[in-house]
Write a protein that holds these residues in place. Structure first.
Motif, PDB file in Angstrom:
ATOM      1  N   ALA A  66      -0.256   5.707  -1.894  1.00  0.00           N
ATOM      2  CA  ALA A  66      -0.231   5.227  -3.275  1.00  0.00           C
ATOM      3  C   ALA A  66      -1.567   5.473  -3.957  1.00  0.00           C
ATOM      4  O   ALA A  66      -1.620   5.819  -5.148  1.00  0.00           O
ATOM      5  CB  ALA A  66       0.107   3.740  -3.311  1.00  0.00           C
ATOM      6  N   VAL A  74      -4.877  -0.576  -5.082  1.00  0.00           N
ATOM      7  CA  VAL A  74      -4.613  -0.973  -3.696  1.00  0.00           C
ATOM      8  C   VAL A  74      -5.899  -1.317  -2.948  1.00  0.00           C
ATOM      9  O   VAL A  74      -5.896  -2.138  -2.029  1.00  0.00           O
ATOM     10  CB  VAL A  74      -3.844   0.134  -2.938  1.00  0.00           C
ATOM     11  CG1 VAL A  74      -2.458   0.319  -3.515  1.00  0.00           C
ATOM     12  CG2 VAL A  74      -4.620   1.449  -2.946  1.00  0.00           C
ATOM     13  N   ILE A 115       2.867  -2.161  -4.632  1.00  0.00           N
ATOM     14  CA  ILE A 115       2.385  -0.954  -5.298  1.00  0.00           C
ATOM     15  C   ILE A 115       2.666  -1.062  -6.790  1.00  0.00           C
ATOM     16  O   ILE A 115       3.772  -1.435  -7.195  1.00  0.00           O
ATOM     17  CB  ILE A 115       3.087   0.305  -4.730  1.00  0.00           C
ATOM     18  CG1 ILE A 115       2.918   0.383  -3.210  1.00  0.00           C
ATOM     19  CG2 ILE A 115       2.559   1.560  -5.404  1.00  0.00           C
ATOM     20  CD1 ILE A 115       1.494   0.505  -2.745  1.00  0.00           C
TER      21      ILE A 115
END
Length: 266
Positions: A66, A74, A115
């Motif tokens: 991601a 993240v 995410i």
């Protein structure tokens, strides 16, 4: 400078993960050398520790993919530190999968990291992010079974061999279950970007129940039999027999008493 320092901190491997990895390594050494007077307990620690390590790597793979896909959030969430306590659903990601391993020898997939998909452009990127986790389980299974399909088991203690076989079974079950196109699982995450908006809206309410539905079906004897026949077929292709996985699970369940296992030390 502060930003660079912050980024390094966001990606520094967590002491929690390092501690789990250390316990796994020591337990693996105890299984290999026969150092422990309770071989079943050593196998339990080794397999459980390695299973948690694989769960952390599974979630890390989602997060890392991601990050490269465009979700820079993240890092701040702690997902890149491999710390299991940082996951959005620590109970689903770590605790429940371990409980199901103890109860039924099933590598149950856990909850995913959160995410921010709005930051990511391109359907292929979304699919790859979803696939990254179970692909980690596939890689873990390949590593665990390498001594079997490479015919490199000479000199490997039987207890360690059985433990590796059981760990491989968990990884294969986790990979297959995760790749099921069921809402809430990674397999659905792979195909979701390619579905129409209307279909996704209709399926969305069922996502929280997908994992529970899969587990409920696995409790049905007929479904369970077919599922594990498929698992053992894959493992046989990788050189792992049902004998190996059976004794690995028997050793793992040390609380049931350590059985007399043929060739345990050799």
């Amino acid at each position: 400078m502060a930003t660079a320092t912050s980024r390094r901190s966001d990606r520094r491997i967590s002491p929690v993960f390092l501690g789990i990895a250390a316990v796994t390594a020591v337990a693996g050494w105890a299984v290999w050398t026969g150092f422990s007077s309770a071989p079943g307990f050593a196998v339990f620690l080794f397999v459980t520790g390695a299973w948690i390590v694989s769960l952390c790597l599974h979630e890390y793979a989602h997060a890392r993919t991601a990050l490269h896909g465009g979700d820079i959030s993240v890092g701040a969430k702690g997902y890149l530190t491999l710390n299991p306590l940082k996951y959005t659903h620590a109970m689903l990601s770590i605790v429940l999968p371990v409980i199901f391993v103890i109860m039924g020898g099933i590598g149950l997939p856990g909850g995913a990291v959160f995410i921010e998909h709005g930051r990511i452009r391109g359907r292929w990127k979304h699919s790859l992010i979803a696939a990254a986790g179970p692909l980690t389980n596939v890689l873990f299974a390949v590593v665990c079974t390498a001594p079997f399909w490479l015919h490199a088991l000479d000199g490997v203690p039987a207890g360690f061999r059985y433990a590796l076989a059981f760990l491989a079974l968990l990884q294969v079950t986790a990979a297959i279950l995760n790749f099921l196109p069921v809402p809430g699982l990674d397999g659905y995450g792979v195909i979701e970007p390619w579905l129409s908006h209307g279909i996704r809206r209709q399926i969305e309410p069922f996502a929280p129940f997908g994992l529970l539905a899969v587990f409920a079906f696995l409790w049905l004897p007929s479904v369970n039999s077919v599922f594990f026949d498929a698992i053992h077929s894959i493992l046989r292709g990788l050189g792992v027999t049902e004998w190996d996985t059976y004794w690995g699970q028997r050793l793992y369940r040390f609380w049931q008493g350590t059985p007399d296992i043929p060739s345990l030390t050799g």
